[in-house]
Design a protein around this motif. Structure first.
Motif, PDB file in Angstrom:
ATOM      1  N   CYS A 162       0.822  -1.202   0.000  1.00  0.00           N
ATOM      2  CA  CYS A 162       0.000   0.000   0.000  1.00  0.00           C
ATOM      3  C   CYS A 162       0.863   1.261   0.000  1.00  0.00           C
ATOM      4  O   CYS A 162       1.917   1.305   0.634  1.00  0.00           O
ATOM      5  CB  CYS A 162      -0.897   0.046   1.236  1.00  0.00           C
ATOM      6  N   ASP A 177      -3.645   4.865   0.691  1.00  0.00           N
ATOM      7  CA  ASP A 177      -4.308   3.582   0.481  1.00  0.00           C
ATOM      8  C   ASP A 177      -4.876   3.075   1.798  1.00  0.00           C
ATOM      9  O   ASP A 177      -4.612   3.620   2.877  1.00  0.00           O
ATOM     10  CB  ASP A 177      -3.333   2.559  -0.099  1.00  0.00           C
ATOM     11  N   ARG A 217      -8.083   4.502  -1.179  1.00  0.00           N
ATOM     12  CA  ARG A 217      -8.084   3.390  -2.130  1.00  0.00           C
ATOM     13  C   ARG A 217      -7.876   2.078  -1.368  1.00  0.00           C
ATOM     14  O   ARG A 217      -6.841   1.868  -0.760  1.00  0.00           O
ATOM     15  CB  ARG A 217      -6.964   3.568  -3.152  1.00  0.00           C
ATOM     16  N   ARG A 234      -6.755  -1.404  -0.901  1.00  0.00           N
ATOM     17  CA  ARG A 234      -5.746  -2.170  -1.628  1.00  0.00           C
ATOM     18  C   ARG A 234      -5.509  -3.559  -1.077  1.00  0.00           C
ATOM     19  O   ARG A 234      -5.029  -4.430  -1.803  1.00  0.00           O
ATOM     20  CB  ARG A 234      -4.407  -1.417  -1.598  1.00  0.00           C
TER      21      ARG A 234
END
Length: 360
Positions: free
Chosen positions: A73, A77, A132, A134
């Motif tokens: 990451c 993230d 995000r 991940r």
């Protein structure tokens, strides 16, 4: 002098005489330059055993998990993790503090499992308003309980279907492997099968395997290359680390199958404590036994045990951990010490926090 029966953790083990000999004889170099032969041999050995392209030796499991999370990451993230998982709760918030990785903790059941529906719902849309998502991080064993293969398969398949990588905090992976191996399967083959569900796995040598120091991160060559850079930033570059790597290599060769002995001793302890009024035994599926003590008497019981040369911890209920430095006689001493406490007419104490260390 009667020896102490130390059941606080399997981290308290001392190197055996044979392990010390292996450490003394180990050829060493400078691992920061990549030329320590014992470190390189350990990394190659572990990667091959677990079915990965590469591995990286680390001083601690906390650093191994941190390097794994940061290798998967980037800043901004997110990783999905259990609310009580070690990487989230007991590693100082390192992923967030040092990696700028947002944890998304989810509720877990008694076996440490996050509901698949909760995992799916926690994965963020690809939108600038969200971190995000991940990575999915699991832990095996969980409070001494091995994760079922069916759950590992389903959870990791879900993650991959949604584009996530999967990391295993396998501090006690080999305990899980011994407990869940199939008929005719060796412990190492079982460990390889479990590791096969994951993109990266962190394993610890200084717990049930009995090495004095060390963990390792396994993954692809690309992931391990990223983790190597992160390890350097985190201060994990050691020089003549071959002495420590030799202990870990010895443990892999000699101390994996014997984990079954620790599991049997944990079952002996659980059976001996079963039926004592005021106690509830929660688990003994590998080498860890948790006990709930009624009426706030946990701290008094810990003090009573210590006076009789038996050590345990009490952070999340009383915890007893078997390991290679404990034998059947020690377990029987622990059982007798607990029974003698409850045989006393001691008034109940007010509920109090139990002293102890983190759950590793």
């Amino acid at each position: 002098m009667t020896p102490i029966v130390d059941l606080r953790s399997d981290t308290v083990t001392r190197p055996t005489a044979a392990m010390r000999e292996a450490m003394w004889a180990a050829p060493v170099g400078d691992d920061v330059f990549g030329d320590d032969p014992s470190v390189n041999a350990l990394q190659d050995k572990l990667a091959a055993l677990l079915g990965f392209e590469a591995a990286l030796f680390m001083p601690t499991g906390t650093q191994s998990n941190l390097c794994g999370l940061m290798a998967h990451c980037g800043r901004g993230d997110e990783y999905i993790v259990g609310q009580m998982a070690h990487t989230y709760r007991y590693e100082g918030g390192g992923a967030a503090v040092l990696g700028s990785i947002q944890p998304q903790p989810l509720a877990q059941d008694a076996g440490g499992q996050m509901a698949l529906a909760d995992i799916a719902a926690a994965i963020k849309p690809d939108d600038c308003h969200f971190a995000r998502t991940r990575l999915l991080c699991l832990e095996n064993t969980w409070n001494g309980n091995p994760m079922p293969a069916s759950y590992l398969e389903q959870a990791t398949a879900l993650a991959r279907e949604r584009g996530l990588a999967v990391h295993l905090d396998g501090a006690r992976l080999f305990n899980a492997a011994v407990a869940t191996r199939q008929a005719g399967e060796t412990a190492l083959a079982s460990a390889r099968r479990i590791a096969g569900y994951f993109d990266s796995v962190s394993v610890c040598f200084s717990k049930g395997l009995g090495a004095p120091v060390g963990s390792a991160l396994c993954g692809s060559r690309e992931l391990i290359a990223r983790a190597h850079r992160i390890r350097k930033m985190a201060g994990g570059g050691m020089r003549q680390a071959g002495f420590l790597a030799a202990a870990a290599s010895f443990a892999l060769g000699h101390h994996v199958e014997r984990l079954a002995d620790d599991h049997a001793l944990a079952q002996r302890l659980a059976a001996g404590l079963h039926g004592i009024d005021g106690l509830k035994v929660r688990s003994a599926n590998t080498n860890i036994v948790f006990v709930d003590v009624e009426q706030g008497r946990g701290p008094a019981l810990l003090a009573h045990l210590k006076e009789r040369g038996v050590l345990a911890t009490g952070l999340i209920g009383l915890r007893f951990v078997t390991h290679l430095d404990v034998d059947a006689a020690g377990i029987d001493r622990a059982i007798e010490a607990v029974r003698s406490f409850f045989a006393q007419a001691v008034p109940s104490a007010p509920a109090a926090a139990l002293p102890g260390a983190a759950v590793y």
